[in-house]
Scaffold this motif. Structure first.
Motif, PDB file in Angstrom:
ATOM      1  N   ALA A   1       0.847  -1.199   0.000  1.00  0.00           N
ATOM      2  CA  ALA A   1       0.000   0.000   0.000  1.00  0.00           C
ATOM      3  C   ALA A   1       0.882   1.248   0.000  1.00  0.00           C
ATOM      4  O   ALA A   1       1.970   1.268   0.561  1.00  0.00           O
ATOM      5  CB  ALA A   1      -0.922   0.011   1.212  1.00  0.00           C
ATOM      6  N   PHE A   2       0.393   2.309  -0.648  1.00  0.00           N
ATOM      7  CA  PHE A   2       1.053   3.607  -0.670  1.00  0.00           C
ATOM      8  C   PHE A   2      -0.039   4.658  -0.774  1.00  0.00           C
ATOM      9  O   PHE A   2      -1.231   4.331  -0.801  1.00  0.00           O
ATOM     10  CB  PHE A   2       2.036   3.700  -1.848  1.00  0.00           C
ATOM     11  CG  PHE A   2       1.361   3.635  -3.198  1.00  0.00           C
ATOM     12  CD1 PHE A   2       1.068   4.799  -3.911  1.00  0.00           C
ATOM     13  CD2 PHE A   2       0.995   2.411  -3.751  1.00  0.00           C
ATOM     14  CE1 PHE A   2       0.436   4.737  -5.148  1.00  0.00           C
ATOM     15  CE2 PHE A   2       0.351   2.345  -4.987  1.00  0.00           C
ATOM     16  CZ  PHE A   2       0.075   3.516  -5.687  1.00  0.00           C
ATOM     17  N   ALA A   3       0.341   5.911  -0.824  1.00  0.00           N
ATOM     18  CA  ALA A   3      -0.676   6.970  -0.811  1.00  0.00           C
ATOM     19  C   ALA A   3      -0.312   8.109  -1.751  1.00  0.00           C
ATOM     20  O   ALA A   3       0.832   8.245  -2.184  1.00  0.00           O
ATOM     21  CB  ALA A   3      -0.862   7.503   0.614  1.00  0.00           C
ATOM     22  N   LEU A   4      -1.283   8.937  -2.035  1.00  0.00           N
ATOM     23  CA  LEU A   4      -1.087  10.182  -2.789  1.00  0.00           C
ATOM     24  C   LEU A   4      -2.426  10.905  -2.872  1.00  0.00           C
ATOM     25  O   LEU A   4      -3.481  10.344  -2.574  1.00  0.00           O
ATOM     26  CB  LEU A   4      -0.550   9.917  -4.203  1.00  0.00           C
ATOM     27  CG  LEU A   4       0.051  11.128  -4.927  1.00  0.00           C
ATOM     28  CD1 LEU A   4       1.322  11.615  -4.235  1.00  0.00           C
ATOM     29  CD2 LEU A   4       0.352  10.836  -6.386  1.00  0.00           C
ATOM     30  N   TRP A   5      -2.358  12.157  -3.254  1.00  0.00           N
ATOM     31  CA  TRP A   5      -3.535  12.947  -3.590  1.00  0.00           C
ATOM     32  C   TRP A   5      -3.633  12.951  -5.110  1.00  0.00           C
ATOM     33  O   TRP A   5      -2.808  12.332  -5.800  1.00  0.00           O
ATOM     34  CB  TRP A   5      -3.351  14.377  -3.063  1.00  0.00           C
ATOM     35  CG  TRP A   5      -1.983  14.869  -3.373  1.00  0.00           C
ATOM     36  CD1 TRP A   5      -1.559  15.543  -4.485  1.00  0.00           C
ATOM     37  CD2 TRP A   5      -0.814  14.634  -2.582  1.00  0.00           C
ATOM     38  NE1 TRP A   5      -0.206  15.748  -4.437  1.00  0.00           N
ATOM     39  CE2 TRP A   5       0.278  15.208  -3.275  1.00  0.00           C
ATOM     40  CE3 TRP A   5      -0.581  14.006  -1.366  1.00  0.00           C
ATOM     41  CZ2 TRP A   5       1.583  15.176  -2.794  1.00  0.00           C
ATOM     42  CZ3 TRP A   5       0.718  13.972  -0.886  1.00  0.00           C
ATOM     43  CH2 TRP A   5       1.782  14.556  -1.586  1.00  0.00           C
ATOM     44  N   ASN A   6      -4.575  13.673  -5.657  1.00  0.00           N
ATOM     45  CA  ASN A   6      -4.706  13.762  -7.108  1.00  0.00           C
ATOM     46  C   ASN A   6      -3.847  14.925  -7.593  1.00  0.00           C
ATOM     47  O   ASN A   6      -4.210  16.086  -7.413  1.00  0.00           O
ATOM     48  CB  ASN A   6      -6.167  13.992  -7.490  1.00  0.00           C
ATOM     49  CG  ASN A   6      -6.383  13.926  -8.989  1.00  0.00           C
ATOM     50  OD1 ASN A   6      -5.512  14.239  -9.761  1.00  0.00           O
ATOM     51  ND2 ASN A   6      -7.579  13.510  -9.379  1.00  0.00           N
ATOM     52  N   PRO A   7      -2.676  14.671  -8.200  1.00  0.00           N
ATOM     53  CA  PRO A   7      -1.797  15.765  -8.617  1.00  0.00           C
ATOM     54  C   PRO A   7      -2.415  16.659  -9.684  1.00  0.00           C
ATOM     55  O   PRO A   7      -2.092  17.852  -9.757  1.00  0.00           O
ATOM     56  CB  PRO A   7      -0.544  15.048  -9.127  1.00  0.00           C
ATOM     57  CG  PRO A   7      -0.989  13.659  -9.430  1.00  0.00           C
ATOM     58  CD  PRO A   7      -2.092  13.350  -8.486  1.00  0.00           C
TER      59      PRO A   7
END
Length: 364
Positions: free
Chosen positions: A297-303
Motif C-alpha cells: 500500500a502507498f498513498a497520494l492525492w490527485n496531482p
C-alpha cells in the motif's frame, strides 16, 4: 477511475491561507491585476487598495506559467497538465518551463525569464525554500502573482501556497502504513528527494515526531537517504540502504520518483516480500509493483487537481478576486469553494491510500 471522476474532490475544501499583508499591499501597488489591464482592486482614484472584489470577472488572456521542480517528472507532468486544463477553461495562456534536474538554484533563471516576458502568474514548486526567494520577489515587484504548490518557499516570497494535504496528515499516514506492513516493530529508513526540499523535510520531521507515540515505540528510524528526485540515484540509494542495514524492515519514500525507483530495486532483489515499502506515488507508476507483491500500500492525492487548483488561485489573485487575506472565499471551477485561512496555505484535501483492492480504479 479517471482524473475527472476522482473521489479526491469529495473532501471538504476548507483551505488555510494567509499572505503577509505588507507583501500583498506591495504587490497591489505595482498594479494589482493583469499587466496592462485595469486595476479591479483600485479605488476611485485608480490607487490600489489591496481589497478583494469577489465579484470581479477572471480576466481573459492571463499568462500563467508552471515551473515545476523538474520537467519530465511523471508527477509534475500530471499536476502541470491539471493546471493547463484550468488555464484553458479560464481562456488564459498556459506555459510550462523548468530545469531537467531538481537542484536548489536551478529554477532562478526561469523565474527571471518569465518575469521579463511579462508573465501574470508564476506557479512553482520550490526545490529550495531560500534559493528562489529573491527572484520571486523581483517578479512580484514587476507585477506577477506568485503561487507555490506541492513544495513551498518562504511565505514572504509568494502570494499563496497550495498544499496537497496537511503535513501532519501526510506524516501520520506514512508512519501508519509502514507500521502496519512491518507488524509494528523493526528498523526503517526514509528515502527522500533533495536535502533542501521544503515539503520532504517538513514531512520527515513530523514522521519523527509521530514515531515517538507509544504505539510506534518498537519502530526505529535509522537514517534518511536522498535520491535527489533522480531515478537512478534513488535506485542506488535503495541498494545502499539495504547494504548498510541488512536487517532493515521497511522504507518510506515520500516522493514519486523515489518510491518507484525503490520498488523497482526491491522487485528484482532478494529483499522482495521481506522489506516493506510505502510512500507517495502515482497509481500508474506503482500498479505493477502492487500486483507483483513488492508493495502492499502507498498513498497520494490527485496531482492533476493540485495543479488545477493552483492555476485557479493564481487567476483569482491576478484578477483581484482575492488578495490572500484570511476569510476570503473563492470558487476553483469544478473543485468548488475554498476559504482562505492562516499561514498562506490552501489545502487540497486528504491523501488516498492505494492497494491491490482499489488501484485499478485510478488512472494517473
Amino acid at each position: 477511475m479517471s482524473l475527472r471522476n476522482s473521489p479526491f474532490r469529495r473532501s471538504l475544501r476548507i483551505g488555510v491561507i494567509a499572505t503577509a499583508l505588507t507583501a500583498v499591499l506591495a504587490t497591489a501597488a505595482c498594479g494589482g491585476t493583469t499587466r496592462g489591464g485595469e486595476d479591479s482592486a483600485g479605488d476611485a482614484t485608480g490607487q490600489a487598495t489591496g481589497q478583494a472584489n469577489p465579484n470581479a470577472a477572471i480576466k481573459e488572456g492571463l499568462k500563467i506559467a508552471f515551473l515545476p521542480k523538474q520537467v519530465n517528472n511523471p508527477y509534475f507532468t500530471v499536476s502541470d497538465n491539471g493546471g493547463k486544463s484550468a488555464v484553458e477553461e479560464l481562456k488564459g495562456e498556459y506555459k510550462e518551463v523548468g530545469p531537467s534536474e531538481a537542484n536548489a538554484s536551478s529554477q532562478v533563471s526561469y523565474i527571471n525569464t518569465l518575469s521579463q516576458q511579462g508573465t501574470d502568474v508564476i506557479v512553482t514548486s520550490a526545490n529550495d525554500p531560500n534559493a528562489i526567494c529573491g527572484a520571486l520577489n523581483d517578479a512580484r515587484k514587476a507585477g506577477a502573482k506568485v503561487v507555490t504548490f506541492d513544495s513551498d518557499t518562504k511565505p514572504e516570497c509568494r502570494d499563496a501556497f497550495v498544499n496537497q494535504a496537511t503535513a501532519e496528515g501526510i506524516a501520520e499516514n506514512q508512519v501508519k502504513l509502514i507500521s502496519e506492513q512491518i507488524g509494528g516493530e523493526g528498523k526503517i529508513a526514509v528515502l527522500s528527494a533533495t536535502p533542501n526540499a521544503t515539503n520532504q523535510n517538513a514531512w520527515i520531521e513530523l514522521m519523527k515526531k509521530e514515531l515517538t507515540k507509544p504505539e510506534y515505540s518498537k519502530i526505529e528510524l535509522v537514517t534518511t537517504a536522498y535520491g535527489n528526485d533522480d531515478d537512478q540515484k534513488s535506485f542506488q540509494e535503495t541498494q545502499g540502504l539495504l547494504r548498510s542495514y541488512p536487517d532493515l524492515k521497511g522504507i518510506i519514500s515520500p516522493t514519486t520518483v523515489g518510491v518507484a525507483a525503490a520498488a523497482r530495486y526491491l522487485s528484482g532483489s532478494e529483499f522482495k516480500g521481506k522489506v516493506a515499502l510505502t510512500g507517495l506515488g502515482t497509481p500508474n507508476q506503482m500498479r505493477a509493483f502492487v500486483k507483483d507483491g513488492t508493495v502492499k500500500a502507498f498513498a497520494l492525492w490527485n496531482p492533476a487537481d493540485l495543479g488545477y487548483l493552483a492555476a485557479h488561485v493564481g487567476a483569482s489573485l491576478a484578477s483581484g478576486r482575492i488578495t490572500g487575506a484570511e476569510g476570503e472565499r473563492f470558487t476553483a471551477g469544478k473543485l468548488g469553494d475554498y476559504t482562505i485561512g492562516k499561514d498562506g496555505v490552501i489545502v487540497l484535501g486528504p491523501p488516498t491510500v492505494f492497494d491491490s483492492g482499489n488501484i485499478d480504479q485510478f488512472d494517473f
